[in-house]
Write a protein that holds these residues in place. Structure first.
Motif, PDB file in Angstrom:
ATOM      1  N   GLU A  31     -24.406   3.783 -80.081  1.00  0.00           N
ATOM      2  CA  GLU A  31     -23.442   2.650 -80.268  1.00  0.00           C
ATOM      3  C   GLU A  31     -22.753   2.535 -78.598  1.00  0.00           C
ATOM      4  N   GLN A  32     -22.928   1.430 -78.045  1.00  0.00           N
ATOM      5  CA  GLN A  32     -22.402   1.121 -76.855  1.00  0.00           C
ATOM      6  C   GLN A  32     -20.741   0.983 -76.756  1.00  0.00           C
ATOM      7  N   GLU A  33     -20.196   0.822 -77.880  1.00  0.00           N
ATOM      8  CA  GLU A  33     -18.848   0.648 -78.090  1.00  0.00           C
ATOM      9  C   GLU A  33     -18.088   1.755 -78.247  1.00  0.00           C
ATOM     10  N   THR A  34     -17.163   2.425 -77.750  1.00  0.00           N
ATOM     11  CA  THR A  34     -16.432   3.353 -77.896  1.00  0.00           C
ATOM     12  C   THR A  34     -15.599   3.392 -79.212  1.00  0.00           C
ATOM     13  N   GLU A  35     -15.244   2.167 -79.529  1.00  0.00           N
ATOM     14  CA  GLU A  35     -14.116   2.293 -80.806  1.00  0.00           C
ATOM     15  C   GLU A  35     -15.155   1.265 -81.631  1.00  0.00           C
ATOM     16  N   PRO A  36     -14.633   1.434 -83.175  1.00  0.00           N
ATOM     17  CA  PRO A  36     -15.316   0.259 -83.889  1.00  0.00           C
ATOM     18  C   PRO A  36     -14.483  -1.224 -83.751  1.00  0.00           C
ATOM     19  N   THR A  37     -15.537  -2.025 -84.030  1.00  0.00           N
ATOM     20  CA  THR A  37     -14.919  -3.514 -83.724  1.00  0.00           C
ATOM     21  C   THR A  37     -13.513  -3.784 -84.400  1.00  0.00           C
ATOM     22  N   SER A  38     -12.931  -4.621 -83.512  1.00  0.00           N
ATOM     23  CA  SER A  38     -11.446  -5.013 -84.284  1.00  0.00           C
ATOM     24  C   SER A  38     -11.613  -6.545 -84.380  1.00  0.00           C
ATOM     25  N   PHE A  39     -12.690  -7.296 -84.048  1.00  0.00           N
ATOM     26  CA  PHE A  39     -12.869  -8.635 -84.386  1.00  0.00           C
ATOM     27  C   PHE A  39     -12.887  -8.928 -85.716  1.00  0.00           C
TER      28      PHE A  39
END
Ligand SMILES: Cc1cc2nc3c(=O)[nH]c(=O)nc-3n(C[C@H](O)[C@H](O)[C@H](O)COP(=O)(O)OP(=O)(O)OC[C@H]3O[C@@H](n4cnc5c(N)ncnc54)[C@H](O)[C@@H]3O)c2cc1C
Length: 472
Positions: A31-39
């Motif tokens: 997964e490219q993002e370091t954190e789960p999405t916040s949207f």
């Protein structure tokens, strides 16, 4: 060496990882993002997705996080009551924040033994006869037997494969974000009621923040997120005031492009979810469609990895799911037309609104949006062939409680049949009381009916068709 690498840990990637782990497949999710999405998009889980969650024992975990609403008013937001006779034990909509569903699915995949590595973007791939070499940002290379691109609408995997993504470009774009406001709630409510425009609202989202949605000035290339200034300027254009918005928690945008990948598989690389299809959010179907892709693909890819897949099994993924996505794209196109303010579409909308007073019309449309109408083309046979089996009553309770392990199931009212050499892949329930109109059904791990009948020889042929050669 992994069996399967999945690019992207959105809902599709996480669901697929969990399905593969049910069959002991070694899975790595990048997964490219370091954190789960916040949207925080509030999405709706429709009936078929709720059924899938029940089939894997996940529904009880999910339900407390969402709000149940009637299965009504989805089609082009035409307000009608829920149709009578929806054939499901889960005939409702579950409204739930997308980050919550993503976290639950990721946790489920990890519990089952999937590895998830965050901050790792897939940037390259090469495939040969034995597997796929996956390149990450920073140059690291990993090897797996298969790669699945669950990396969303702008899928790097799809682009690297050179798979076409034909369709219609975005005509409109919408800004969406969460932020604080500088005016009293009554003032906001009064203004929103006065303006009453599509794709415009401000709603309290907790802790003094508001969820803000407003049409964008035009269609951007979407490479950069919108700014607070973009929101202010558009709010002033649409409502005559920017409501003093400030301190954004997150800012995002979405368009209404409609596109479908030309192929879902190129050799050892496959596509699923938004990587394979995009459409406007009307009817709330995108996440549902992706999770259902994963459910269709998981056991087939696992069979391929474990070595028991019949030769053409993996290709049935595209054969079955591509037409389903094409149908969803079409129904969103129709819904978008019905939302136009032009006199022609408005007249068609009025006519359809009248027609939906016929319960059969209403039910037809709701079954379409909730995906319980899906019938895979498995050849000649009764109408039930290729459809999902609802969660019928069986002696031990309910059918879906028997499907948690993701295996096939012979549901046998005659008690005369056997799964013989397939018993390592297929369970057998001899139950004369099972609530079926037919003697026996063979269910695939995704809950679709692969065979109906009462003849052992015929059954053996279908077991071989779906589950490969018998053992022993
Ligand atoms: C406003 C709005 C409302 C919506 N409402 C609904 C609804 O009610 N119901 C519904 O079903 N759907 C809804 N949708 C659609 C839904 O959000 C998407 O269809 C869903 O997120 C798709 O899931 P996915 O896992 O396929 O892709 P994504 O959620 O996009 O996940 C892809 C993941 O891959 C990662 N990634 C991308 N590139 C790479 C790379 N190169 N390497 C590694 N990782 C990568 C991303 O960071 C992301 O985590 C809505 C969408 C919008 C915009």
């Amino acid at each position: 060496m992994f069996d399967v690498i999945i690019a992207g840990c959105g809902p599709t990637g996480a669901m697929l990882a969990a399905e593969l782990r049910l069959h002991d497949v070694r899975v790595l999710v990048l997964e490219q993002e370091t954190e789960p999405t916040s949207f925080v998009r509030i999405v709706g889980l429709h009936i078929r997705s709720l059924e899938l969650m029940a089939m894997r024992g996940l529904l009880d975990r999910i339900l407390p996080h969402g709000r149940q609403r009637p299965a009504a008013g989805f089609f082009a937001a035409i307000p009608k009551p829920a149709p009578k006779g929806l054939d499901s034990a889960y005939a409702y909509l579950l409204g739930i924040p997308q980050p919550v569903i993503e976290q639950l699915l990721e946790a489920h995949a990890i519990e089952l033994g999937a590895q998830v590595r965050r901050g790792r973007a897939v940037t390259g791939l090469e495939q040969d006869d034995d597997g796929v070499t996956v390149e990450l940002a920073g140059g690291q290379r990993l090897r797996s037997r298969y790669l699945v691109g669950c990396d969303g609408a702008r899928s790097t995997v799809r682009k690297l494969l050179g798979v076409g993504f034909p369709g219609e470009p975005a005509r409109t774009e919408t800004l969406m974000g969460e932020m604080a406001v500088g005016v009293p709630p009554e003032e906001i409510a009064a203004k929103v009621a006065e303006v009453r425009q599509q794709r415009f609202w401000l709603r309290p989202s907790g802790a003094g923040n508001y969820s803000v949605v407003v049409p964008a000035a035009g269609v951007s290339d979407r490479s950069a997120p919108p700014t607070l200034e973009d929101f202010k300027s558009q709010l002033r254009t649409v409502a005559g005031t920017d409501f003093g918005v400030h301190s954004p928690r997150w800012l995002s945008r979405f368009g209404d492009a409609t596109r479908l990948a030309e192929r879902y598989r190129v050799g050892r690389v496959l596509l699923a979810g938004d990587a394979a299809h995009i459409h406007p959010p009307t009817g709330g179907q995108g996440l549902n469609l992706g999770v259902q892709d994963a459910f269709n693909l998981g056991w087939k890819l696992a069979a391929q990895v474990r070595g028991w897949a019949p030769e053409t099994l993996l290709d049935t993924y595209q054969a079955e799911r591509h037409p389903v996505a094409a149908d969803v794209l079409d129904n969103t196109r129709a819904q978008m037309e019905l939302s136009s303010a032009e006199p022609g579409p408005q007249a068609v909308r009025r006519l359809l609104t009248e027609l939906m007073d016929f319960d059969e019309v209403n039910r037809y449309l709701i079954e379409k949006i909730t995906a319980i109408d899906v019938r895979y083309d498995l050849g000649e046979g009764p109408d039930l062939l290729g459809r999902r089996l609802p969660d019928v009553d069986v002696q031990q309770g309910r059918l879906y409680g028997l499907l948690h392990r993701g295996r096939g199931l012979l549901l046998d009212r005659t008690g005369r049949l056997t799964v013989g050499g397939w018993s390592d892949r297929v369970d057998h329930l001899a139950d004369p009381t099972a609530a079926l109109d037919v003697p026996c059904v063979l269910l695939r791990p995704d809950g679709h009916v692969a065979w109906i009948g009462d003849d052992q020889q015929d059954l053996d042929g279908h077991l071989a068709r779906w589950f490969g050669n018998p053992t022993g």
